[in-house]
Design a protein around this motif. Structure first.
Motif, PDB file in Angstrom:
ATOM      1  N   ILE A 281       0.855  -1.103   0.063  1.00  0.00           N
ATOM      2  CA  ILE A 281      -0.045   0.153   0.004  1.00  0.00           C
ATOM      3  C   ILE A 281       0.956   1.275   0.052  1.00  0.00           C
ATOM      4  O   ILE A 281       1.830   1.332   0.971  1.00  0.00           O
ATOM      5  CB  ILE A 281      -0.881  -0.172   1.134  1.00  0.00           C
ATOM      6  CG1 ILE A 281      -1.879  -1.253   1.596  1.00  0.00           C
ATOM      7  CG2 ILE A 281      -1.809   1.255   1.305  1.00  0.00           C
ATOM      8  CD1 ILE A 281      -2.633  -1.496   0.085  1.00  0.00           C
ATOM      9  N   LEU A 282       0.634   1.834  -1.040  1.00  0.00           N
ATOM     10  CA  LEU A 282       1.536   3.422  -1.155  1.00  0.00           C
ATOM     11  C   LEU A 282       1.015   4.446  -0.615  1.00  0.00           C
ATOM     12  O   LEU A 282      -0.147   4.853  -0.948  1.00  0.00           O
ATOM     13  CB  LEU A 282       1.999   3.519  -2.563  1.00  0.00           C
ATOM     14  CG  LEU A 282       2.648   4.886  -3.119  1.00  0.00           C
ATOM     15  CD1 LEU A 282       3.888   4.699  -2.266  1.00  0.00           C
ATOM     16  CD2 LEU A 282       2.779   5.311  -4.167  1.00  0.00           C
ATOM     17  N   HIS A 283       1.802   5.339   0.473  1.00  0.00           N
ATOM     18  CA  HIS A 283       1.207   6.370   1.081  1.00  0.00           C
ATOM     19  C   HIS A 283       2.307   7.588   0.516  1.00  0.00           C
ATOM     20  O   HIS A 283       3.388   7.276   0.423  1.00  0.00           O
ATOM     21  CB  HIS A 283       1.043   6.328   2.489  1.00  0.00           C
ATOM     22  CG  HIS A 283      -0.113   5.830   2.878  1.00  0.00           C
ATOM     23  ND1 HIS A 283      -1.494   6.286   2.480  1.00  0.00           N
ATOM     24  CD2 HIS A 283      -0.303   4.480   3.351  1.00  0.00           C
ATOM     25  CE1 HIS A 283      -2.521   5.267   3.256  1.00  0.00           C
ATOM     26  NE2 HIS A 283      -1.816   4.203   3.603  1.00  0.00           N
ATOM     27  N   THR A 284       1.701   8.746   0.215  1.00  0.00           N
ATOM     28  CA  THR A 284       2.696   9.769  -0.142  1.00  0.00           C
ATOM     29  C   THR A 284       2.569  10.933   0.864  1.00  0.00           C
ATOM     30  O   THR A 284       2.088  10.650   2.089  1.00  0.00           O
ATOM     31  CB  THR A 284       2.293  10.358  -1.543  1.00  0.00           C
ATOM     32  OG1 THR A 284       0.764  10.919  -1.425  1.00  0.00           O
ATOM     33  CG2 THR A 284       2.228   9.221  -2.542  1.00  0.00           C
ATOM     34  N   THR A 285       3.375  11.980   0.661  1.00  0.00           N
ATOM     35  CA  THR A 285       3.741  12.880   1.786  1.00  0.00           C
ATOM     36  C   THR A 285       2.571  13.842   2.342  1.00  0.00           C
ATOM     37  O   THR A 285       2.177  13.423   3.522  1.00  0.00           O
ATOM     38  CB  THR A 285       5.119  13.516   1.458  1.00  0.00           C
ATOM     39  OG1 THR A 285       5.916  12.633   1.107  1.00  0.00           O
ATOM     40  CG2 THR A 285       5.685  14.216   2.669  1.00  0.00           C
ATOM     41  N   GLY A 286       2.363  14.820   1.652  1.00  0.00           N
ATOM     42  CA  GLY A 286       1.711  15.904   2.021  1.00  0.00           C
ATOM     43  C   GLY A 286       0.243  15.327   2.431  1.00  0.00           C
ATOM     44  O   GLY A 286      -0.241  15.947   3.788  1.00  0.00           O
ATOM     45  N   GLY A 287      -0.603  14.932   1.776  1.00  0.00           N
ATOM     46  CA  GLY A 287      -1.887  14.377   2.315  1.00  0.00           C
ATOM     47  C   GLY A 287      -1.938  13.561   3.361  1.00  0.00           C
ATOM     48  O   GLY A 287      -2.575  13.741   4.312  1.00  0.00           O
TER      49      GLY A 287
END
Ligand code: WTA
Length: 662
Positions: A281-287
């Motif tokens: 599961i990929l999570h990104t930074t700002g959100g």
């Protein structure tokens, strides 16, 4: 797939206890009732306001780009560094001397208090050390560590240099580690010689060595010396292995964080789907950071100057990522981090930690609560737990009885219980009572938090009326949502977005895989995974509902229910029950007594075909009951793969008991 919950879930919905927020808490709560209205009126404006909680190197141009749905981009054009937000900015604001982490290790005298300034120093050194090892922006790093401060430092160091981490739970095998490393092509592994559990040092490094025989992706292994155990002659390879204290110890404490795109990958967390290989599961930074920071503040009502927060999860799970590392640290919290288990060296360990550190906000899982309940009130009763002001629950539905016990015995009847529903995929809490706003109902996650839309829908994606059940969905994108399945966009679309596709009137819904029910007030009760829903003689029953009925019997500590294939009824209910200590063996009529109880609580249809009294239940290391294995036993099959069980011998006991009783 079965349609969950078209039968009335009588026993859950008959639950009519309500717990209003304490007046003082309500008056000074971080988030008040008006937040719901504000968020509904302008969802993107609401999230933009929450993103302002963070420090951005460059402000975003657009809050949400959903033009390529279901691939979301939040805060496009914005630039940010997650580690800077979790560490440096607190130091720059003059809070460098504030304790970030009270670490409680397993040998009991092994404790460390780490301030934000010290954390900054360590994270900078580790970031420099990783760069020196050849880790560049975008390279993946696997982290395979016990619950020691270096685990937090390692994650933040990766974030600081823009190298997505993948943390693999220390209890996983070399195979699991290798397959994750292979899938995301991690070039560096950060591990330790070993960790402590129940008073003994258990080795970790050999699993990494074994993983190296299964994947050729690993270039360097950074090793924390934790236990000092002998690695043996073959246990060290000068070409790849480097001691953390050499590499990090000699690195400079000065490091200027680079700002990355808001959508830069922050981490990949592997989680099991219903079938097949684990999904990255990929999570990104700002959100993501916006979501975890806001929810930690709102759901726990964090007052950073006075609260001491403690989440008992392991860093190897998403709860550890969102509510030990990124949420609390972005908010400048002081928190407890602990190594070991709740029952060692004695069953009072957690309560002593709460007493000694004055923990005010406490977050754990129903499975732990039920096992404490089983041990009785006396143990927690002998500690001073009066510092607690909010209790949280996560990971599975909490039975009303366990909720009430938690509130009364641990919380002294004063503390709101926040039952938080979310998933690895959602990144942050999606449904929860707000402690200063919601009158909580035991067993209900209540409703979506401000800024999030959830609903319960039928097979056709239509919102079900109050009093009915269906599938839990998320109706609009949210900042901390997963962006994809690592390396498999098709699986992302197929698993989450194709069950309820866009229609003329609305966009696609996110399919959570959980069944849920709306009560007469429209509050939501999560019933468990839809694959745990049974169909008995054409009647739909939830495993959770029957488990709740069983646990509401005074002699029962814990129960697991499965639907076993049955020639007559399609599926039949088979229940595995652990009795409370004080109930002894339950007496000669215990099975009939429990069966009658379920019949009374829910109705004759829910009456188990078989009830087995067992000493333990098969659980994963993260505490989830493995119903699949219980179903194997109930259906008379050889028990399937037990490799993710915390204690595989439990299945032998249960299978032997079943054979004797049939
Ligand atoms: C379950 C853990 C009921 C649910 C954060 C979900 C819950 C799965 C709750 C995700 C809750 C989590 N009430 N069920 N409060 N919280 N679940 O990915 O079935 O390990 O889909 O994330 O746990 O588990 P995961």
């Amino acid at each position: 797939m079965t349609d969950p919950g078209s039968e009335p879930l009588a026993n859950l919905l008959r639950e009519d206890r309500r717990f209003a927020p304490p007046a003082g808490l309500a008056a000074s709560a971080n988030v008040k009732a008006d937040a719901y209205r504000a968020a509904t009126a302008d969802r993107e404006g609401f999230w933009a306001k929450q993103a302002d909680r963070l420090t951005w190197a460059k402000r975003w141009d657009k809050v949400l780009d959903w033009s390529d749905a279901p691939f979301a981009k939040w805060f496009t054009g914005g630039r940010i560094n997650a580690a800077y937000n979790c560490v440096d900015r607190h130091v720059e604001a003059g809070r460098g001397d504030k304790v970030a982490i009270h670490w409680v290790g397993e040998p009991l005298d092994d404790t460390r208090d780490i301030t934000y300034a010290q954390l900054q120093d360590e994270v900078c050194r580790a970031a420099n050390a990783l760069t020196a090892l050849g880790v560049g922006t975008g390279d993946r790093v696997a982290i395979y560590l016990p619950m020691i401060p270096e685990a937090v430092v390692a994650m933040l160091a990766c974030a600081r240099i823009g190298a997505p981490h993948t943390v693999v739970f220390g209890g996983f095998s070399a195979d699991a580690l290798a397959s994750r490393i292979e899938d995301c092509r991690a070039k560096v592994v950060i591990t330790a010689d070993g960790g402590y559990r129940r008073g003994t040092a258990s080795a970790l490094k050999p699993a990494v060595d074994e993983a190296r025989t299964k994947t050729d992706k690993i270039e360097k292994v950074l090793v924390v010396r934790r236990t000092g155990q002998d690695l043996g002659e073959d246990g060290w390879d000068d070409a790849t292995d480097i001691w953390w204290h050499d590499a990090v110890g000699s690195a400079s404490p000065d490091h200027i964080p680079e700002a990355f795109d808001a959508e830069h990958p922050l981490y990949v967390m592997y989680t099991s789907g219903t079938t097949g290989t684990p999904k990255g599961i990929l999570h990104t930074t700002g959100g993501y950071l916006t979501g975890v920071s806001y929810t930690h503040d709102a759901v726990f009502d964090l007052k950073p100057d006075t609260d001491v927060y403690w989440c008992t999860a392991d860093i190897g799970w998403v709860t550890g990522h969102s509510y030990i590392v990124y949420g609390p640290l972005a908010n400048g919290a002081t928190q407890v981090l602990y190594e070991g288990t709740p029952d060692s060296p004695d069953p009072g360990r957690w309560w002593r930690i709460i007493q000694d550190y004055g923990v005010t906000l406490f977050y754990t899982a129903p499975t732990a609560i039920r096992s404490f309940m089983k041990q009785g009130d006396e143990i927690p009763g002998s500690f001073d737990l009066s510092s607690l002001r909010i209790l949280g629950s996560v990971g599975e539905p909490i039975n009303p009885e366990a909720y009430v016990w938690y509130r009364e015995v641990i919380g002294g009847g004063r503390t709101p219980v926040v039952d938080t529903w979310w998933q690895t995929e959602t990144g942050a809490v999606m449904m929860s009572p707000l402690p200063g706003v919601t009158a909580g109902k035991p067993g209900s996650a209540m409703s979506a938090i401000p800024g999030v839309g959830v609903d319960v829908v039928d097979d056709g994606g239509r919102s079900v009326p109050n009093g009915s059940g269906g599938y839990l969905v998320v109706t609009s994108p949210w900042p901390s949502m997963l962006r994809t399945v690592w390396g498999d966009d098709d699986r992302y679309v197929e698993t989450y977005w194709s069950r309820f596709p866009a229609t003329g009137e609305r966009g696609a819904y996110y399919f959570a895989g959980d069944g849920a029910k709306k009560d007469a007030d429209g509050d939501i009760w999560v019933l468990g995974r839809v694959d745990d829903v049974m169909n008995v003689s054409g009647h739909r029953l939830s495993t959770t509902e029957i488990e709740s009925a069983l646990v509401s019997h005074p002699k029962v500590a814990e129960a697991a229910v499965v639907g076993a294939t049955d020639a007559d009824t399609g599926q039949a209910v088979v229940a595995y029950v652990i009795l409370r200590n004080e109930a002894g063996d339950g007496g000669p009529l215990i099975v009939k007594e429990l069966s009658d109880h379920v019949r009374k609580e829910i109705g004759p249809i829910a009456k188990p075909r078989q009830i087995m009294i067992v000493p333990e239940l098969p659980k994963t290391r993260s505490g989830k009951i493995m119903r699949r294995l219980l179903r194997d036993v109930a259906e008379g099959r050889a028990v399937g793969d037990t490799q993710t069980l915390a204690d595989a011998s439990i299945m032998d006991l249960i299978a032997a008991g079943q054979a004797a009783s049939t």
